[in-house]
Design a protein around this motif. Structure first.
Motif, PDB file in Angstrom:
ATOM      1  N   MET A  10      29.833  92.805  22.587  1.00  0.00           N
ATOM      2  CA  MET A  10      31.253  92.562  23.168  1.00  0.00           C
ATOM      3  C   MET A  10      32.315  93.286  22.541  1.00  0.00           C
ATOM      4  SD  MET A  10      33.324  88.823  23.086  1.00  0.00           S
ATOM      5  CE  MET A  10      33.573  88.625  21.189  1.00  0.00           C
ATOM      6  N   LYS A  11      33.291  93.883  23.497  1.00  0.00           N
ATOM      7  CA  LYS A  11      34.360  94.702  22.864  1.00  0.00           C
ATOM      8  C   LYS A  11      35.346  93.966  22.202  1.00  0.00           C
ATOM      9  CE  LYS A  11      33.346  98.359  26.218  1.00  0.00           C
ATOM     10  NZ  LYS A  11      33.785  99.243  27.498  1.00  0.00           N
ATOM     11  N   ASP A  12      36.091  94.668  21.298  1.00  0.00           N
ATOM     12  CA  ASP A  12      37.298  94.267  20.781  1.00  0.00           C
ATOM     13  C   ASP A  12      38.574  94.013  21.837  1.00  0.00           C
ATOM     14  OD1 ASP A  12      40.070  95.374  18.833  1.00  0.00           O
ATOM     15  OD2 ASP A  12      38.638  93.676  18.024  1.00  0.00           O
ATOM     16  N   VAL A  13      39.280  93.201  21.480  1.00  0.00           N
ATOM     17  CA  VAL A  13      40.509  93.124  22.524  1.00  0.00           C
ATOM     18  C   VAL A  13      41.163  94.127  22.487  1.00  0.00           C
ATOM     19  CG1 VAL A  13      42.464  91.639  22.961  1.00  0.00           C
ATOM     20  CG2 VAL A  13      40.305  90.511  22.580  1.00  0.00           C
ATOM     21  N   SER A  14      41.795  94.782  21.292  1.00  0.00           N
ATOM     22  CA  SER A  14      42.373  95.727  21.087  1.00  0.00           C
ATOM     23  C   SER A  14      41.850  97.305  21.635  1.00  0.00           C
ATOM     24  CB  SER A  14      43.083  96.181  19.623  1.00  0.00           C
ATOM     25  OG  SER A  14      41.563  96.281  18.704  1.00  0.00           O
ATOM     26  N   GLU A  15      40.802  97.406  21.599  1.00  0.00           N
ATOM     27  CA  GLU A  15      39.899  98.401  22.432  1.00  0.00           C
ATOM     28  C   GLU A  15      39.992  98.270  23.823  1.00  0.00           C
ATOM     29  OE1 GLU A  15      35.007 100.050  22.588  1.00  0.00           O
ATOM     30  OE2 GLU A  15      35.807  98.937  21.058  1.00  0.00           O
ATOM     31  N   LEU A  16      40.296  97.123  24.302  1.00  0.00           N
ATOM     32  CA  LEU A  16      40.216  96.995  25.744  1.00  0.00           C
ATOM     33  C   LEU A  16      41.641  97.208  26.176  1.00  0.00           C
ATOM     34  CD1 LEU A  16      38.087  93.621  26.222  1.00  0.00           C
ATOM     35  CD2 LEU A  16      37.491  95.749  27.013  1.00  0.00           C
ATOM     36  N   GLU A  17      42.418  96.716  25.303  1.00  0.00           N
ATOM     37  CA  GLU A  17      43.740  97.105  25.610  1.00  0.00           C
ATOM     38  C   GLU A  17      44.245  98.733  25.804  1.00  0.00           C
ATOM     39  OE1 GLU A  17      46.028  94.891  22.649  1.00  0.00           O
ATOM     40  OE2 GLU A  17      46.488  93.417  24.085  1.00  0.00           O
ATOM     41  N   THR A  18      43.640  99.330  24.618  1.00  0.00           N
ATOM     42  CA  THR A  18      43.764 100.713  24.759  1.00  0.00           C
ATOM     43  C   THR A  18      42.938 101.357  25.981  1.00  0.00           C
ATOM     44  OG1 THR A  18      43.711 100.901  22.412  1.00  0.00           O
ATOM     45  CG2 THR A  18      42.978 102.991  23.380  1.00  0.00           C
ATOM     46  N   LYS A  19      41.791 101.061  26.395  1.00  0.00           N
ATOM     47  CA  LYS A  19      41.035 101.511  27.515  1.00  0.00           C
ATOM     48  C   LYS A  19      41.937 101.084  28.748  1.00  0.00           C
ATOM     49  CE  LYS A  19      37.343 103.039  27.275  1.00  0.00           C
ATOM     50  NZ  LYS A  19      37.153 104.294  27.365  1.00  0.00           N
ATOM     51  N   PHE A  20      42.843 100.148  28.933  1.00  0.00           N
ATOM     52  CA  PHE A  20      43.402 100.009  30.061  1.00  0.00           C
ATOM     53  C   PHE A  20      44.555 100.756  29.950  1.00  0.00           C
ATOM     54  CE2 PHE A  20      46.834  97.606  32.345  1.00  0.00           C
ATOM     55  CZ  PHE A  20      46.563  97.161  33.243  1.00  0.00           C
ATOM     56  N   GLU A  21      45.159 100.943  28.801  1.00  0.00           N
ATOM     57  CA  GLU A  21      46.305 101.758  29.011  1.00  0.00           C
ATOM     58  C   GLU A  21      46.072 103.430  29.162  1.00  0.00           C
ATOM     59  OE1 GLU A  21      47.765 100.682  25.022  1.00  0.00           O
ATOM     60  OE2 GLU A  21      48.913  98.976  25.778  1.00  0.00           O
ATOM     61  N   THR A  22      44.978 103.663  28.774  1.00  0.00           N
ATOM     62  CA  THR A  22      44.636 105.134  28.582  1.00  0.00           C
ATOM     63  C   THR A  22      43.456 105.603  29.599  1.00  0.00           C
ATOM     64  OG1 THR A  22      43.224 105.060  26.798  1.00  0.00           O
ATOM     65  CG2 THR A  22      45.524 105.340  26.337  1.00  0.00           C
TER      66      THR A  22
END
Length: 120
Positions: free
Chosen positions: A1-13
């Motif tokens: 499972m991915k970390d939420v902050s990692e997912l946010e970064t992926k969404f942004e970039t």
């Protein structure tokens, strides 16, 4: 499972596909956080991407998304975005949109001498 902050970064970039995947996973983990993230980028999104994002939100839609869809989705410049927002709001029976549509329908339907009539 991915970390939420990692997912946010992926969404942004990320690429459009990576962003869609990140939003999908984030919706599963933290729907409120994913909606907040989407709201931040909404105005800069391309219409096709907006529709794709809304389809992700639709998978586990709740009344928490109603204000965003009412205020942003229904007023979007693009027809396909507005149509997707309408479809989603129509699934929320307590949404302002659903209540407006029901009121409009009742204005067109009448019961006269035991028969239903519809006026246009």
């Amino acid at each position: 499972m991915k970390d939420v902050s990692e997912l946010e970064t992926k969404f942004e970039t990320g690429t459009p596909e990576e962003r869609l995947n990140a939003l999908t996973e984030l919706r599963r983990l933290d729907p409120a956080r994913s909606l907040n993230l989407l709201q931040k980028t909404w105005e800069s999104e391309l219409p096709a991407q907006k529709v794709s994002f809304l389809k992700v939100v639709a998978e586990n839609i709740s009344m928490d998304e109603e204000p965003f869809l009412e205020e942003t989705g229904l007023s979007d410049k693009r027809k396909e975005v507005r149509q997707q927002a309408c479809a989603m709001l129509g699934k929320l029976t307590e949404s302002r949109y659903s209540k407006r549509m029901l009121a409009r329908a009742f204005e067109l339907i009448a019961l006269e001498r035991g028969k239903i009539s519809i006026s246009f």
